[in-house]
Structure formats: structure tokens, C-alpha cells
Scaffold this motif. Structure first.
Motif, short mmCIF file in Angstrom:
data_model
loop_
_atom_site.label_atom_id
_atom_site.label_comp_id
_atom_site.label_asym_id
_atom_site.label_seq_id
_atom_site.Cartn_x
_atom_site.Cartn_y
_atom_site.Cartn_z
N ILE A 377 -25.24 -37.49 49.63
CA ILE A 377 -24.60 -36.83 50.77
C ILE A 377 -25.21 -35.44 50.98
CG2 ILE A 377 -22.44 -35.83 51.60
CD1 ILE A 377 -20.99 -38.11 50.12
N TYR A 378 -25.41 -34.72 49.88
CA TYR A 378 -25.98 -33.38 49.97
C TYR A 378 -27.42 -33.44 50.50
CZ TYR A 378 -27.44 -28.68 48.68
OH TYR A 378 -27.93 -27.40 48.71
N ARG A 379 -28.19 -34.42 50.04
CA ARG A 379 -29.58 -34.54 50.51
C ARG A 379 -29.62 -34.83 52.01
NH1 ARG A 379 -31.53 -31.69 46.69
NH2 ARG A 379 -31.74 -32.70 44.64
N GLU A 380 -28.68 -35.60 52.50
CA GLU A 380 -28.63 -35.89 53.94
C GLU A 380 -28.39 -34.61 54.74
OE1 GLU A 380 -25.65 -38.80 54.57
OE2 GLU A 380 -26.75 -40.44 53.59
N ARG A 385 -30.60 -30.38 58.26
CA ARG A 385 -30.92 -28.96 58.55
C ARG A 385 -32.42 -28.80 58.75
NH1 ARG A 385 -29.47 -24.28 54.30
NH2 ARG A 385 -31.00 -25.47 53.06
N ALA A 386 -33.23 -29.44 57.91
CA ALA A 386 -34.68 -29.34 58.04
C ALA A 386 -35.14 -29.87 59.38
CB ALA A 386 -35.36 -30.10 56.91
N ALA A 387 -34.52 -30.96 59.85
CA ALA A 387 -34.91 -31.55 61.13
C ALA A 387 -34.53 -30.63 62.27
CB ALA A 387 -34.21 -32.91 61.30
N SER A 388 -33.35 -30.00 62.19
CA SER A 388 -32.93 -29.10 63.28
C SER A 388 -33.79 -27.83 63.32
CB SER A 388 -31.45 -28.71 63.08
OG SER A 388 -31.27 -27.96 61.90
N GLU A 389 -34.21 -27.36 62.15
CA GLU A 389 -35.07 -26.17 62.12
C GLU A 389 -36.46 -26.48 62.61
OE1 GLU A 389 -34.84 -24.89 58.10
OE2 GLU A 389 -32.92 -23.87 58.33
N GLY A 390 -36.88 -27.75 62.50
CA GLY A 390 -38.21 -28.14 62.94
C GLY A 390 -38.30 -28.32 64.43
N ASN A 391 -37.15 -28.50 65.09
CA ASN A 391 -37.16 -28.70 66.54
C ASN A 391 -37.23 -27.38 67.31
OD1 ASN A 391 -36.94 -31.47 66.19
ND2 ASN A 391 -34.70 -31.44 66.22
#
Length: 391
Positions: A377-380, A385-391
Motif C-alpha cells: 500500500i505504501y509503495r503504491e 506521488r512520483a507519477a504526479s511529480e513527473g507530469n
């Protein structure tokens, strides 16, 4: 005729004694009765002051009805020589008797303007604040990080120059001894500089009132004495059956809990995890011990741990060694020391952060399968967050 004169004199004496007794009763009642103050005030008592000066100041601020009765009450109570210098909060309606207790029993100021140095895990903050007697709350006048500014705020300079300014040093839980010494050595109003670092874990996090010219070494000695008292009391009140052989080991465990517990409520659960692991012969496997092995407590790592650091052999890496590390890894607070010696009764042996916000606490687990599910769950959340920062 002489009998008549004697009789009149006796009558006069009786009346005088009666009136005098009435005055005493009235004065005593006035001294103990609710005072005229309709709003709390901050009473300034300067060094070298006396009860006459204090009584006149109180009368000017409409805090007492009679300076004479105030002084007579002080003399009768034998407290005239116990006056303390400082700034004292006098609540509304305080009686003269209560005010005398306030200015003679207190060892620390309770109101006024103060400069507070907050020594935290990641930074040191200087704060200028003033107590509003009407609300009983401090109003912040300025706040800054001394190491980050070229010019200090005007409010700080003006407060430093005032004679009645109070000073306070606040040590946060989880700060290392090296960090504390560095912070105290940098305080311009304190005397002396310390080069030898006190034993890790043996400085009690707390709020300490200090005065300009106070010794850094003496303040550290006070912190050590306070921590020794806290540890001795907690050890005497410890739970039965703990895998801890000495108060020193309890301090080591408490320092790890201090670094791992995200909220005050979960200290006891975190303590139970490490106690259960020690009882089962499992390695503690906690990142803060690895970080301490890298930094030796001298500052913040400021990055993630490397695999080589997780595998490194040193006296603190609990991924490599069994049992407790060689020393504490920080200075734990009193509540955390008590939690280490009175852990919750659980079967937990795993925990992982609930969210990306450390203040949200941890998910605890008994089995590895439960723990792996919590980790997933934590990894998800990390991936999102990584995906949102990449956009």
C-alpha cells in the motif's frame, strides 16, 4: 475622682483594644479577599527591588486596594525577604495573599517578552514572543533561523537590548548531543564554549529558562542531571520481563523509539515491536540506527540510505548486528523512556508508514504477509506521488 478617672481610662482602653482588634480583622480579611484587578497583568519585578516598590506598582495598576495592608501582610507572613526578580502573571481578582505567593514562590518568570531558541532535529529557530495577559497566550513578534539570515529582524534586536527580556532554550525530543552542543555554542548571550560532547542520550529534552551570561557547560550539566533523574524513575517503575539488562540499555531502546514513532500515541506500540523482536532474537532492522552509523549524530543525512550503508558493519547498524546498538542514537524524551520500559502488550513485530506524511503514523503487523500487504500500500502511494511529480 481618681476612681472616676481610672474607670474612664479602663473604658477607653477596652474600646481602643476592641477597635484595634477590629482593624486587624478587617486588614486580615482585606489581605485575603478577592482583589480589584479586572484583567490579568504582567508584573515586572526588577533585580534589587523590594516589597514597597512592588506594592506601589500594584496599586498604580489597580491590582491591590491598599499598599500598606499589602506590606503589613508581607511582614506578618515573613516573606519580605523572599521576593524574586522577574516578570509574573497576576490573574484577575488575585488577592494580596495570592500575589505575594506569586512573587515569592516562583523560580521562573511567567509572562513578559522572551526570546526562545528551539533546537530541533533539522533546524534551530529563534522566536521572539510576548505573553498577552488578557488571553494568557503568547503572541509571536518574529521568527527566523539564525543560520539562514544575514540580518536579524528589528524585533529581535530591540528585545535583546531590553533589560527585562527573558530567554528560553527548548530542546526537542530526538536531537543528538552534538546538535545540542553546536546550538548552545552559537548562542551569543551565553558564556563559554564546549568542545566535549556529552554522552549520547543523556541530555533531557525540555524547556530551560536561561539568563544572559549563563554557562553553556552548566546548562548541559543541568540537562544531564535531569535525564539521569528521569531514567532512574522510569527504570524503577519498569514492567516485568523486559529484555533489558540496565537503564543504559533502556535509554538506547528509547532513543530508537523516539526516532521511529511518528505520533506520541504510538510510542508504546513501537516499543512493543522492538521488545518483541529482542525477545524473539530478531534483528531490530531500523533505519535510524543505520543513519546514526553514517553521521555519528553530527547533523542530518539529508538523503536516502544506500545499499552499501545498509550492509555496512558498524556498532549501530541493526540490519547487521543482533540486539541493541552500542549507544543511544539521540536524546529521547521522558514519555518515550517510559514507553520503552512499559511497552504495549501486543504481538506486533513489523510496522511501516501509513502514508507519505510521517505524522499519520504507522500500520503495525504480526505476520510477514500482513506486513508485506501494508508495504505494498505504501509503495503504491510512493508510485502515485512520483507519477504526479513527473507530469
Amino acid at each position: 475622682m481618681w476612681k472616676h478617672i481610672a474607670a474612664n481610662a479602663l473604658t477607653f482602653l477596652i474600646v481602643a483594644m476592641f477597635l484595634f482588634g477590629g482593624v486587624i480583622v478587617w486588614g486580615t480579611n482585606e489581605y485575603s479577599a478577592e482583589g480589584p484587578l479586572d484583567q490579568a497583568i504582567c508584573l515586572q519585578v526588577t533585580p534589587g527591588s523590594n516589597m514597597r516598590i512592588v506594592s506601589e506598582s500594584l496599586a498604580e495598576q489597580d491590582a491591590i486596594s491598599s499598599p500598606s495592608i499589602f506590606r503589613m501582610g508581607v511582614d506578618y507572613s515573613g516573606k519580605a525577604s523572599a521576593l524574586k526578580a522577574g516578570s509574573f502573571l497576576v490573574p484577575e481578582g488575585a488577592s494580596m495573599s495570592e500575589i505575594v505567593d506569586i512573587v515569592t514562590q516562583g523560580g521562573q518568570s511567567t509572562c513578559g517578552t522572551e526570546i526562545v531558541y528551539r533546537v530541533g532535529v533539522t533546524r534551530v529557530v529563534a522566536q521572539v514572543r510576548e505573553l498577552d495577559p488578557a488571553t494568557g497566550r503568547f503572541v509571536e513578534l518574529a521568527s527566523f533561523e539564525p543560520s539562514e539570515v544575514e540580518e536579524t529582524p528589528a524585533e529581535y534586536t530591540e528585545t535583546r537590548e531590553a533589560n527585562d527580556t527573558q530567554y528560553r532554550v527548548v530542546i526537542s525530543e530526538g536531537v543528538t548531543s552534538w546538535q545540542i552542543v553546536q546550538a548552545l555554542n552559537s548562542l551569543e548571550f551565553m558564556d563559554g564554549s564546549v568542545s566535549e560532547i556529552p554522552a549520547e542520550g543523556m541530555l533531557a529534552p525540555n524547556s530551560y529558562q536561561v539568563r544572559p551570561g549563563d554557562s553553556v557547560a552548566e546548562l548541559l550539566t543541568d540537562m544531564e542531571a535531569a535525564q539521569a533523574r528521569i531514567l532512574a524513575t522510569a527504570w524503577a517503575e519498569r514492567a516485568d520481563g523486559l529484555p533489558l539488562a540496565s537503564p543504559e540499555e533502556a535509554l538506547i531502546l528509547a532513543s530508537i523509539i523516539e526516532k521511529e514513532a511518528s505520533t506520541s500515541d504510538e510510542r508504546f506500540d513501537v516499543a512493543s515491536v522492538f521488545v518483541n523482536r529482542l525477545n524473539q532474537g530478531m534483528r531490530l532492522q531500523t533505519d535510524p540506527t543505520v543513519i546514526y552509523g553514517v553521521t555519528q549524530g553530527q547533523g542530518v543525512l539529508g538523503r536516502g540510505l544506500r545499499q552499501s550503508e545498509l550492509r555496512a558493519e558498524n556498532p549501530w547498524n541493526t540490519y547487521v548486528i543482533s540486539g541493541l546498538p552500542a549507544t543511544p542514537i539521540a536524546n529521547p524524551g521522558a514519555d518515550t523512556i517510559r514507553a520503552a520500559l512499559n511497552p504495549a502488550d501486543t504481538d506486533f513485530i513489523f510496522f511501516v508508514a501509513k502514508t507519505l506524511n510521517p505524522r499519520d503514523g504507522h500500520n503495525f503487523a504480526v505476520t510477514l504477509d500482513e506486513h508485506n500487504a501494508n508495504v505494498a500500500i505504501y509503495r503504491e502511494l510512493e508510485a502515485a506521488r512520483a507519477a504526479s511529480e513527473g507530469n
